[in-house]
Design a protein around this motif. Sequence first.
Motif, PDB file in Angstrom:
ATOM      1  N   LEU A 179       6.654  28.529  -1.989  1.00 53.85           N
ATOM      2  CA  LEU A 179       7.846  27.967  -1.363  1.00 53.85           C
ATOM      3  C   LEU A 179       7.840  28.216   0.141  1.00 53.85           C
ATOM      4  CD1 LEU A 179      10.644  26.681  -1.445  1.00 53.85           C
ATOM      5  CD2 LEU A 179      11.580  28.913  -2.112  1.00 53.85           C
ATOM      6  N   SER A 180       7.487  29.435   0.546  1.00 51.35           N
ATOM      7  CA  SER A 180       7.441  29.754   1.973  1.00 51.35           C
ATOM      8  C   SER A 180       6.412  28.896   2.686  1.00 51.35           C
ATOM      9  CB  SER A 180       7.120  31.237   2.169  1.00 51.35           C
ATOM     10  OG  SER A 180       8.121  32.053   1.590  1.00 51.35           O
ATOM     11  N   ALA A 181       5.251  28.729   2.066  1.00 51.91           N
ATOM     12  CA  ALA A 181       4.206  27.904   2.673  1.00 51.91           C
ATOM     13  C   ALA A 181       4.655  26.451   2.783  1.00 51.91           C
ATOM     14  CB  ALA A 181       2.923  28.012   1.860  1.00 51.91           C
ATOM     15  N   ALA A 182       5.355  25.957   1.753  1.00 48.58           N
ATOM     16  CA  ALA A 182       5.803  24.560   1.773  1.00 48.58           C
ATOM     17  C   ALA A 182       6.821  24.314   2.878  1.00 48.58           C
ATOM     18  CB  ALA A 182       6.403  24.198   0.415  1.00 48.58           C
ATOM     19  N   GLY A 308      15.076  23.539   9.022  1.00 48.05           N
ATOM     20  CA  GLY A 308      16.308  24.302   8.937  1.00 48.05           C
ATOM     21  C   GLY A 308      16.557  24.941   7.584  1.00 48.05           C
ATOM     22  N   THR A 309      15.619  24.811   6.648  1.00 39.20           N
ATOM     23  CA  THR A 309      15.775  25.390   5.310  1.00 39.20           C
ATOM     24  C   THR A 309      14.895  26.619   5.176  1.00 39.20           C
ATOM     25  OG1 THR A 309      16.276  23.251   4.305  1.00 39.20           O
ATOM     26  CG2 THR A 309      15.517  24.981   2.836  1.00 39.20           C
ATOM     27  N   SER A 310      15.448  27.694   4.703  1.00 47.15           N
ATOM     28  CA  SER A 310      14.691  28.921   4.452  1.00 47.15           C
ATOM     29  C   SER A 310      14.535  29.112   2.947  1.00 47.15           C
ATOM     30  CB  SER A 310      15.418  30.135   5.047  1.00 47.15           C
ATOM     31  OG  SER A 310      16.636  30.371   4.358  1.00 47.15           O
ATOM     32  N   PRO A 311      13.519  29.857   2.515  1.00 45.28           N
ATOM     33  CA  PRO A 311      13.379  30.131   1.075  1.00 45.28           C
ATOM     34  C   PRO A 311      14.631  30.772   0.485  1.00 45.28           C
ATOM     35  CG  PRO A 311      11.366  30.749   2.234  1.00 45.28           C
ATOM     36  CD  PRO A 311      12.379  30.396   3.284  1.00 45.28           C
ATOM     37  N   THR A 312      15.221  31.716   1.211  1.00 42.51           N
ATOM     38  CA  THR A 312      16.422  32.384   0.711  1.00 42.51           C
ATOM     39  C   THR A 312      17.579  31.409   0.587  1.00 42.51           C
ATOM     40  OG1 THR A 312      15.723  34.471   1.727  1.00 42.51           O
ATOM     41  CG2 THR A 312      18.051  34.254   1.127  1.00 42.51           C
TER      42      THR A 312
END
Length: 622
Positions: A179-182, A308-312
């Motif tokens: 998810l972080s990589a994406a 603007g979207t973070s994994p959290t």
Amino acid sequence: MSGTSEGHRPPAGTSPGATPAADTESHPAETALLDYRSAFRSATFAMAVVDGSGTIVHANETLARMAGTGATDLAGLPVAGLVGLTPDDHAWRAWREVLRGRRSRFRCTRRLKHRDGKPLWAEITVVPMADPSAGSPGRALLTVADISDRHELQQRLRHLQMHDAVTRLPNRTLFFERLSAALELSPFQDSSLLPRPGRIGLCYLDLDGFKAVNDTLGHRAGDRLLAAVAGRLSDVAGRDPYHPGGSHFVARLGGDEFAVLVEESQGTQQLLDLADALLTGVQQPFDLAGQRLSVSASIGVVERACAGTSPTGLMQAADTTLYWAKADGRARWTLFDPERNAHRMTRQALSSTLRPAVDRGEFALEYQPLVGMADGVVRGVEALVRWNHPQFGVLGPNRFVSIAEEDGSIVRLGRWVLRTACRQARRWQLDHPDGPALFVSVNVAVRQVWDSDLVAEVGDILAETGLDPGLLQLELTESAVMGSAGRPLRALQALSDMGVRIAIDDFGTGYSNLAYLSRLPVSVLKLDGSFVRGFRYDDGGRHPSPADETIVQALVELAHRLGLTVTAECVETVEQAERLRRIGCDTGQGWLYSRAVAPERIAELIDAGGVAAPGATASGAP
């Protein structure tokens, strides 16, 4: 005689033609160089000498065999091409600094290019052959160690660490890496260096009733079910018509929670279609070792731009939406709604500031008149609490009372409302001794009956304020008093014996079981506004809901036979008031007479003779 004199014989242990020891000793540097070259060529460790530009000058046979070529073939080749180093590689700068003599060592792990294509992982080390402090480019020694076995073991260990043992799906750790990589690496447009605004989607799934499977059939059956569900989810994720030729990333996040990550979302509709397919797939019966099981799932769906979207943030939205899906009835998907989430965030903010708000004096009471239907005289008022919130402005009770009931602060807030309302009613009575004595009606939550000694509190407040018990009416909802027994029933009876009137609020919206009216100490029924709204006329002068009038008339007659009075809520038009009066309704409450107003306005009504003529305040009606 021999041609060689005895005085010129070679030393013992030497053969004719051998270099004299004195000659060897006279060229030690050449001898050492020969030794170094011999060691370099025959070493079992792969090595090469590299010049300042990164080109191989000499390579030994071990390195040549590792690369699947000859040593002479390696000479002149760039090391970067052999080990796959490119200018956009994060290690490129360190590699160049070693070649320039500005760094003492460079080490990295790379996949070596072998001529026959077989995989070979190597640890590459480069050290300058000249003094690094000199700062001038020279040559460097390249050493290569085959670590293919170690790399394979590491990969196996990583796979075990990153995958779930039950379902063999990626686990929570690997999911968050992906998810972080994406989110960090957006796809590029052609050869442009500007990332295009990619989108990402997530279906966060939780099985409904999985705990019951574990509890009744055992954990082994539960594990088999999880593995079968994982297979279904993977099959569905691999058949997305929006994503032909590929599969979405499916992971088990723990327990009975799964996630399907759509890394290049094509929009909300793709996610909704995928969620539908996932639900359908899970809801098909499972045949597990002769046991036929059927389960359902709830899915939270989130789709948004990567920017603007973070994994959290994405996971918080998904978790919230999954909660909505379960709260909405389970066996469904629910799409993330920013407005609904804003309401939830506001609710959390209110919850965190509710308890100290009483101490800060942020609450106030307004009062809405209760008017006699026959004569228009104000009989009493209902106290309605308002929260003057420093951030959200004036809030009505529908915004915070349910929160107060959940966290228990309703007990303290309710005590403040009761004391303030009784004190105000007594103040009106003292300030207007010649006017009608108005009763005050105060809403009481069922938790106040259970979590506090309501009878003692009411007694203390009446004694403190000097208000006659007959001028206090307590309103409880129909659902709160339904089935009352034990402590609640004893409390209501004690309050009634004290002289306090008990009213059932919103009557007709709950269980509507009339049997309890005969055994509860109830004095007043307050008809829910939904019945009164049905008394409106349409544009043609017709009554849109004659059944409502029939029901209200029956309830009023029944209440009167039981000795109860009836109050109609939400009276907004003269026509409604007239029909309710003809039916026999005792009192009315609504915007036809007055909105909830400040205590000073009620004092004005008392001074005016306590009369609120129908239509006099109709400008305030919607």
